[in-house]
Write an enzyme that holds these catalytic residues in place. Structure first.
Site, short mmCIF file in Angstrom:
data_model
loop_
_atom_site.label_atom_id
_atom_site.label_comp_id
_atom_site.label_asym_id
_atom_site.label_seq_id
_atom_site.Cartn_x
_atom_site.Cartn_y
_atom_site.Cartn_z
N TRP A 180 0.82 -1.23 0.00
CA TRP A 180 0.00 0.00 0.00
C TRP A 180 0.85 1.27 0.00
O TRP A 180 0.50 2.24 -0.65
CB TRP A 180 -1.05 -0.05 1.12
N ASN A 181 1.99 1.26 0.68
CA ASN A 181 2.84 2.45 0.69
C ASN A 181 4.25 1.99 0.29
O ASN A 181 5.07 1.65 1.14
CB ASN A 181 2.82 3.06 2.10
N ILE A 182 4.49 1.98 -1.01
CA ILE A 182 5.74 1.41 -1.52
C ILE A 182 6.98 2.21 -1.08
O ILE A 182 7.98 1.61 -0.69
CB ILE A 182 5.69 1.26 -3.06
N PRO A 183 6.96 3.57 -1.09
CA PRO A 183 8.17 4.28 -0.64
C PRO A 183 8.59 3.88 0.78
O PRO A 183 9.76 3.63 1.03
CB PRO A 183 7.77 5.76 -0.71
N VAL A 184 7.61 3.81 1.71
CA VAL A 184 7.96 3.43 3.09
C VAL A 184 8.39 1.96 3.15
O VAL A 184 9.37 1.62 3.81
CB VAL A 184 6.77 3.70 4.05
N HIS A 185 7.68 1.10 2.42
CA HIS A 185 8.02 -0.32 2.44
C HIS A 185 9.45 -0.55 1.92
O HIS A 185 10.22 -1.31 2.51
CB HIS A 185 7.00 -1.11 1.61
N HIS A 192 4.09 6.55 13.80
CA HIS A 192 2.65 6.86 13.74
C HIS A 192 2.22 7.62 15.00
O HIS A 192 1.51 8.62 14.92
CB HIS A 192 1.83 5.58 13.60
C1 LIG Z 1 8.38 -5.72 7.80
C2 LIG Z 1 8.35 -5.72 6.29
C3 LIG Z 1 9.52 -4.88 5.78
C4 LIG Z 1 8.49 -7.13 5.81
O1 LIG Z 1 8.44 -7.17 4.41
P1 LIG Z 1 8.19 -8.54 3.63
O2 LIG Z 1 8.19 -8.22 2.19
O3 LIG Z 1 6.98 -9.19 4.20
O4 LIG Z 1 9.48 -9.36 4.02
P2 LIG Z 1 9.95 -10.80 3.49
O5 LIG Z 1 10.33 -11.60 4.65
O6 LIG Z 1 8.92 -11.33 2.54
O7 LIG Z 1 11.31 -10.50 2.67
C5 LIG Z 1 11.56 -9.35 1.98
C6 LIG Z 1 12.93 -9.43 1.38
O8 LIG Z 1 13.88 -9.89 2.33
C7 LIG Z 1 14.56 -11.04 1.81
N1 LIG Z 1 14.81 -11.97 2.93
C8 LIG Z 1 13.89 -12.66 3.63
N2 LIG Z 1 14.50 -13.41 4.57
C9 LIG Z 1 15.82 -13.18 4.44
C10 LIG Z 1 16.99 -13.66 5.12
N3 LIG Z 1 16.91 -14.50 6.14
N4 LIG Z 1 18.19 -13.19 4.72
C11 LIG Z 1 18.30 -12.30 3.71
N5 LIG Z 1 17.24 -11.83 3.02
C12 LIG Z 1 16.02 -12.25 3.38
C13 LIG Z 1 13.62 -11.64 0.81
O9 LIG Z 1 14.33 -12.38 -0.16
C14 LIG Z 1 12.98 -10.43 0.21
O10 LIG Z 1 13.88 -9.88 -0.75
P3 LIG Z 1 13.35 -9.10 -2.07
O11 LIG Z 1 12.61 -7.88 -1.57
O12 LIG Z 1 14.59 -8.73 -2.79
O13 LIG Z 1 12.46 -10.06 -2.77
C15 LIG Z 1 7.02 -5.15 5.73
O14 LIG Z 1 5.95 -5.84 6.27
C16 LIG Z 1 6.85 -3.69 6.01
O15 LIG Z 1 7.29 -2.86 5.23
N6 LIG Z 1 6.17 -3.34 7.14
C17 LIG Z 1 6.03 -1.98 7.61
C18 LIG Z 1 5.15 -1.22 6.68
C19 LIG Z 1 4.79 0.09 7.30
O16 LIG Z 1 4.93 0.36 8.44
N7 LIG Z 1 4.27 0.97 6.48
C20 LIG Z 1 3.84 2.23 6.94
C21 LIG Z 1 2.92 2.74 5.95
S1 LIG Z 1 2.12 4.18 6.54
#
Ligand SMILES: CC(C)(COP(=O)(O)OP(=O)(O)OC[C@H]1O[C@@H](n2cnc3c(N)ncnc32)[C@H](O)[C@@H]1OP(=O)(O)O)[C@@H](O)C(=O)NCCC(=O)NCCS
Length: 422
Positions: free
Chosen positions: A308-313, A346
């Site tokens: 939903w929020n790619i820049p923050v993610h 937040h």
């Molecule tokens: C916490 C968060 C970062 C997790 O993201 P996710 O995509 O579910 O994380 P994943 O475990 O699937 O892995 C993401 C990446 O880490 C890598 N990864 C996973 N486990 C790993 C490990 N043990 N070692 C190295 N890399 C790893 C994956 O390969 C993946 O890489 P890619 O992006 O290049 O494909 C995400 O949920 C998030 O951004 N949360 C906060 C969002 C937020 O607060 N937004 C505010 C909006 S107002």
């Protein structure tokens, strides 16, 4: 000069007070909107919005705060230049960064808490700018450090590439590309500060030219949707919030606010993530337009936060989540740490401008972890999708009403002028 808008506001507040006492609470959801429209006509007043930002037309504390933020940008750039020249060690550079980033978060907080002339909306705006700057400068620090770490490898590959003849297209591409430390210029820094991204890169993807038609369409959407947001908030949401001030009406107000709150949130999403970000990106010829993905199809809470929020993610992944994984932290611990940091920001963006600490936003973010586990474990497909939408439709208005209600109880009850206005 200011008499007329205030007279209009007072008339509106009187009308809303009437509404609070006479509105039949049995009216379901959206019918409140038509009830207000039929009974009191149009409550929309764009001029009133100005009073949300300014208490005194001759005092602009939020704008001053934003201007002062340039100091922190200069400190970061100066530190990077010194690090690149080797005038200061990595350790000293890190200490300067820790100080700079801590002050970026603490300075606006102290100003907003201490300065009575700053309004909650003005304070939230200033803190939002400082939070974005904090994330950007953190990314700037990391990327430049990575560049220094790779300098030797880069130097070797560069000498290899220069030693073999390259095609004209490659060499022309090379010319437009910046390499470290050539990126440490004021122009590059300010391009990053204004670009719609939180992750720094030496060479951002750029579009060929500015498409005037696209730019004007986004501008038109921004203007139209901002008016719509103001109108819906004043006409539909404010009367509901006012009615929640009456004892025993919090629950019925929460129910009534689900539809307007969600509609306003959806319009805000489109206006901010599509219209505004694309407008800025087009203006700066910024090539990466992935500001959101199809979060509306989320069948899990995890998918929602990823899309939903790619820049923050992207910032969370690159500068927090993956570094934690790299130093050996488990996946659950790293995810919890990211959500904890997100919950902190937040709460920071809500509590400080409202000058009260209630932790509703913090708890709302932290609740995402058990909710994500529950949805992934017990719900699949359409049920998962329904759970995501329900959490959005129900969760947010409850948090909004909690804050507004507590704000009234804390700040307004003992103040006869404010409680009269409400
Ligand atoms: C916490 C968060 C970062 C997790 O993201 P996710 O995509 O579910 O994380 P994943 O475990 O699937 O892995 C993401 C990446 O880490 C890598 N990864 C996973 N486990 C790993 C490990 N043990 N070692 C190295 N890399 C790893 C994956 O390969 C993946 O890489 P890619 O992006 O290049 O494909 C995400 O949920 C998030 O951004 N949360 C906060 C969002 C937020 O607060 N937004 C505010 C909006 S107002």
């Amino acid at each position: 000069m200011l008499g007329e808008p205030y007279a209009v506001i007072m008339l509106h507040t009187a009308a809303c007070r009437q509404y609070v006492y006479s509105c039949p609470q049995k009216l379901p959801f959206g019918k409140h909107f038509w009830f207000v429209c039929r009974r009191y006509g149009i409550l929309v007043d764009p001029i009133q919005v100005v009073s949300l930002f300014l208490k005194d037309p001759y005092s602009w504390p939020a704008a001053c705060l934003v201007i002062v933020s340039n100091v922190f940008i200069f400190v970061a750039l100066y530190t990077e230049r010194k690090l690149a020249m080797g005038s200061i060690s990595e350790k000293v550079g890190l200490l300067i960064y820790i100080f700079n980033l801590t002050v970026i978060l603490c300075f606006p907080m102290v100003v907003v808490l201490k300065l009575p002339s700053i309004t909650p909306v003005g304070g939230a705006f200033a803190l939002g700018v400082y939070t974005i700057l904090f994330l950007k400068l953190y990314s700037y620090k990391d990327v430049n450090r990575w560049c220094r770490e790779r300098t030797q490898v880069k130097a070797r590959s560069l000498s290899r590439s220069l030693s073999c003849p390259s095609s004209p297209s490659v060499s022309s591409r090379m010319q437009s590309h910046v390499s470290y430390p050539g990126n440490l210029s004021l122009r590059d820094m300010y391009y990053f500060v204004f670009a719609p991204t939180l992750c720094y890169e030496l060479n951002f993807p750029r579009s060929e030219s500015i498409r005037m038609g696209f730019l004007l369409r986004r501008l038109f959407e921004m203007l139209l949707l901002t008016q719509l947001l103001v109108g819906l908030t004043q006409q539909w949401m404010v009367p509901i919030i006012r009615s929640s001030m009456k004892p025993l009406q919090v629950c019925s107000s929460a129910l009534s606010s689900f539809v307007p709150n969600h509609l306003i949130w959806l319009i805000f999403f489109y206006c901010f993530f599509h219209s505004s970000m694309n407008f800025v990106a087009e203006l700066l010829r910024f090539g990466d337009r992935e500001f959101y993905r199809d979060w509306w199809n989320s069948e899990t809470i995890t998918y929602f936060w990823q899309n939903w929020n790619i820049p923050v993610h992207k910032w969370c992944l690159r500068h927090f989540y993956k570094p934690l994984l790299r130093i050996g932290a488990g996946k659950l611990l790293s995810q919890s740490a990211v959500f904890f940091a997100s919950a902190f920001f937040h709460e920071y963006l809500v509590s400080v401008p409202l000058r009260m600490f209630r932790l509703w936003a913090f708890m709302g973010m932290m609740a995402q972890l058990p909710l994500a586990w529950f949805v992934a474990r017990f719900l699949r497909g359409n049920y998962g999708n329904a759970a995501v939408w329900l959490s959005l439709i129900i969760g947010q208005p409850i948090a909004v009403l909690m804050y507004v209600h507590d704000y009234y109880v804390t700040h307004c009850q003992d103040d006869p002028t404010i409680s009269e206005a409400l």
